[in-house]
Design an enzyme around this catalytic site. Structure first.
Site, PDB file in Angstrom:
ATOM      1  N   GLU A  25     -47.636 -71.038 -49.871  1.00 33.49           N
ATOM      2  CA  GLU A  25     -47.993 -72.210 -49.074  1.00 33.49           C
ATOM      3  C   GLU A  25     -47.711 -71.966 -47.598  1.00 33.49           C
ATOM      4  O   GLU A  25     -48.426 -72.463 -46.726  1.00 33.49           O
ATOM      5  CB  GLU A  25     -47.235 -73.446 -49.564  1.00 33.49           C
ATOM      6  CG  GLU A  25     -47.746 -74.747 -48.949  1.00 33.49           C
ATOM      7  CD  GLU A  25     -47.194 -75.979 -49.634  1.00 33.49           C
ATOM      8  OE1 GLU A  25     -47.897 -76.560 -50.478  1.00 33.49           O
ATOM      9  OE2 GLU A  25     -46.043 -76.355 -49.323  1.00 33.49           O
ATOM     10  N   HIS A  31     -41.656 -57.846 -71.642  1.00 29.09           N
ATOM     11  CA  HIS A  31     -42.504 -57.961 -72.825  1.00 29.09           C
ATOM     12  C   HIS A  31     -43.791 -58.705 -72.501  1.00 29.09           C
ATOM     13  O   HIS A  31     -44.473 -59.184 -73.411  1.00 29.09           O
ATOM     14  CB  HIS A  31     -41.734 -58.672 -73.945  1.00 29.09           C
ATOM     15  CG  HIS A  31     -40.500 -57.945 -74.361  1.00 29.09           C
ATOM     16  ND1 HIS A  31     -40.488 -57.008 -75.379  1.00 29.09           N
ATOM     17  CD2 HIS A  31     -39.236 -57.975 -73.871  1.00 29.09           C
ATOM     18  CE1 HIS A  31     -39.263 -56.518 -75.516  1.00 29.09           C
ATOM     19  NE2 HIS A  31     -38.490 -57.082 -74.604  1.00 29.09           N
ATOM     20  N   LYS A  55     -56.710 -83.330 -51.877  1.00 26.97           N
ATOM     21  CA  LYS A  55     -56.189 -84.698 -52.009  1.00 26.97           C
ATOM     22  C   LYS A  55     -57.198 -85.707 -51.463  1.00 26.97           C
ATOM     23  O   LYS A  55     -57.403 -86.786 -52.033  1.00 26.97           O
ATOM     24  CB  LYS A  55     -54.875 -84.840 -51.239  1.00 26.97           C
ATOM     25  CG  LYS A  55     -53.690 -84.073 -51.815  1.00 26.97           C
ATOM     26  CD  LYS A  55     -52.469 -84.347 -50.952  1.00 26.97           C
ATOM     27  CE  LYS A  55     -51.251 -83.588 -51.414  1.00 26.97           C
ATOM     28  NZ  LYS A  55     -50.075 -83.852 -50.546  1.00 26.97           N
TER      29      LYS A  55
END
EC number: 5.3.1.9
Length: 547
Positions: free
Chosen positions: A351, A382, A508
């Site tokens: 960000e 893994h 937004k």
């Protein structure tokens, strides 16, 4: 050609001249490589010897930082200059962790330290009143659970700290709600008693839709339990830069704590946004967290670049991102309690540095922020470590490893530490084809030749190791501040603003329109978005349960 461009081109030529040198050969030729390429600060050790460079590379990188005026930009950060140019603000998160007696720090011509002290002490006092049972629920019962409602910077930092410091937890259980998906809040509420729960609404603007939707849902939960509006308000507190908006929401002024315009959300855990940390571990431990961060601040602001841990971390990241064209970077904490650290780093780095425009608005002159991901070691071994070891992509790795376990010491801690060290060594050394053949010496030649290429490891894969003597509040503060300053230095070299996030806002803005249109009516979007909205309406008509 200016000095910065000359320094950049010098590094490009240097990479071409040295890219053939293998790390295993560097270690063989430099017995003192670790001694020269590690730094210590209190309980932290930073080992950067397993990187694809030599002392000459570091000198060139330091020269690049010098020509980018890193020293001047660091001074501007520390003294309250408006380093967040697009929003016209300072970035004074370092002031939040200054000790008592520190010199004045000015933002917009006023000393901000008195306000910082006042709000910190108010938040600490409130946390203590909850822990001590001095502040009780409306029915006179002690508060047993504290729910922090926030998202992004108001959530990731506090949640990571509370998880990391679990062994220091006091008696109140702390929970976090961030997602507007009803399941996120519902799975918390189903375990709670409204009489013994305190909710904290954290939003810098007090307009964050996800946060306010969840806060309103909590109010509805209280109404359903038979609480009046005033009784419900007794169970709310808030942290916001818009304290009046928080009070308009119904939260009493004495339980509204201020955060500041000159601190970005992802740097705000050091402010009253850290209230859930204060509740979880107590005021003394929170002050230790601040002290650790301040220790790293002092190191950062007063140590020459060649010995400066955050500067070195940043220069190494620039070296791989811009000159070796790495495909990303990964952070792997070998500590279960640090398992949220990669998510916090993901936001901090991506960000802050995911910008295609320079600080002055012109196109960025180079490749900027990289892809940052990670997970909990040993689990990652893994999962994606196969790609790190034998894949075709270059992805440098940070190993973050506490030396002392926070649980029962029965050999599992030693196993965890050993695996971290082994992975770093394996990435660096690799395994040649001849070494793979030697391991398969007992097999018939044809089978040996068939399998050996699959067991060859290219090696020469770089990593840093960040070791902590223990995972304490102080060491956690140092670790977090180191990564904060690393991010700032990268932004300084790339000439981007690490303190704004305009890319978050556009989605937004569109969502506000689409929310109303999902129920029907006129909408004008691209064909794909219209198709997605139509499917939503279809599912609603069929009783698909969307809401």
């Amino acid at each position: 050609m200016d000095a910065f461009t000359r320094a950049w081109y010098a590094l490009e030529r240097h990479y071409q001249d040295t890219c053939h040198i293998l790390l295993r050969d560097r270690f063989a030729a430099e017995p003192d490589r670790f001694e020269r390429m590690h730094e210590r600060l209190d309980g932290m050790l930073f080992d950067y010897s397993k990187n694809r460079f030599g002392e000459d590379t570091l000198q060139l990188l330091c020269r690049l930082a010098e020509t980018a005026d890193l020293e001047g930009k660091m001074r501007a950060l520390r003294t309250g200059a408006k380093v967040n140019g697009s929003e016209g603000r300072a970035a004074l998160h370092t002031a939040l962790r200054l000790p008592d007696g520190a010199d004045a720090v000015y933002a917009d011509g006023r000393d901000v330290l008195p306000e910082i002290r006042r709000e910190l002490n108010r938040a600490l006092k409130f946390a203590h009143s909850l822990d001590d049972g001095l502040y009780q629920g409306i029915t006179g019962k002690r508060i047993a659970d504290f729910v922090h409602i926030g998202i992004g910077g108001s959530d990731l930092g506090p949640a990571m700290c509370v998880q990391a410091l679990e062994p220091f937890r006091r008696q109140i259980s702390v929970h976090f709600v961030s997602n507007a998906d009803p399941a996120c809040l519902d799975e918390v509420l189903c375990r709670l008693n409204p009489e013994t729960t305190m909710f904290c609404v954290a939003s810098k603007s007090f307009k964050t839709p996800e946060t306010l939707l969840n806060a309103e849902a909590v109010k509805a939960w209280y109404r359903g339990a038979g609480f009046s509006e005033s009784e419900t308000a007794h169970h709310f507190c808030a942290v916001s830069a818009d304290t009046e908006a928080a009070q308009s929401f119904g939260i009493a002024a004495e339980r509204v704590f201020a955060m500041y315009d000159w601190v970005g959300g992802r740097y705000s855990v050091w402010s009253p946004v850290g209230l859930p940390v204060m509740v979880a571990v107590g005021g003394a431990r929170f002050r230790e967290l601040l002290a650790g961060a301040h220790a790293m601040d002092s190191h950062f602001f007063h140590t020459p670049p060649r010995r400066n841990i955050p500067v070195l971390m940043a220069l190494i990241a620039v070296w791989y991102n811009n000159f070796q064209h790495a495909d990303g970077q990964t952070a792997v904490p070998y500590s279960h309690n640090l398992r949220l650290l990669p998510a916090w780093l993901n936001q901090l780095d991506m960000e802050s540095l995911g910008k295609s425009r320079a600080s002055d608005g012109s196109p960025a002159a180079c490749k900027t922020g990289g892809i940052v991901f990670g997970g909990e070691g040993v689990n990652c071994q893994h999962a994606y470590f196969q790609l790190l070891h034998q894949g075709t992509r270059l992805i440098p790795c940070d190993f973050i490893v506490p030396m002392t376990a926070q649980g029962a010491e029965d050999g599992r801690s030693r196993f965890t530490v050993a695996n971290a060290f082994a992975q770093a060594e394996a990435l660096m050394k690799g395994k040649t084809l001849d070494e793979a053949r030697a391991e398969l010496a007992d097999l018939p030649e044809a089978e040996r030749e068939r399998l050996a290429p699959h067991k060859e490891f290219p090696g020469n894969r770089p990593s840093n190791s960040i070791l902590l003597d223990r995972l304490t509040p102080c060491n956690l503060g140092m670790l977090m501040a180191a990564y904060e300053h690393k991010t700032f230095v990268q932004g300084a070299i790339w000439n981007v603003n690490p303190f704004d996030q305009w890319g978050v806002e556009y989605g937004k803005q569109l969502a506000k329109t689409i929310i109303g249109e999902l129920e029907g009516g006129t909408s004008v979007h691209d064909a794909s978005t219209e198709g997605l909205m139509a499917f939503y309406r279809e599912c609603r008509l069929k009783g698909g349960g969307a809401a």
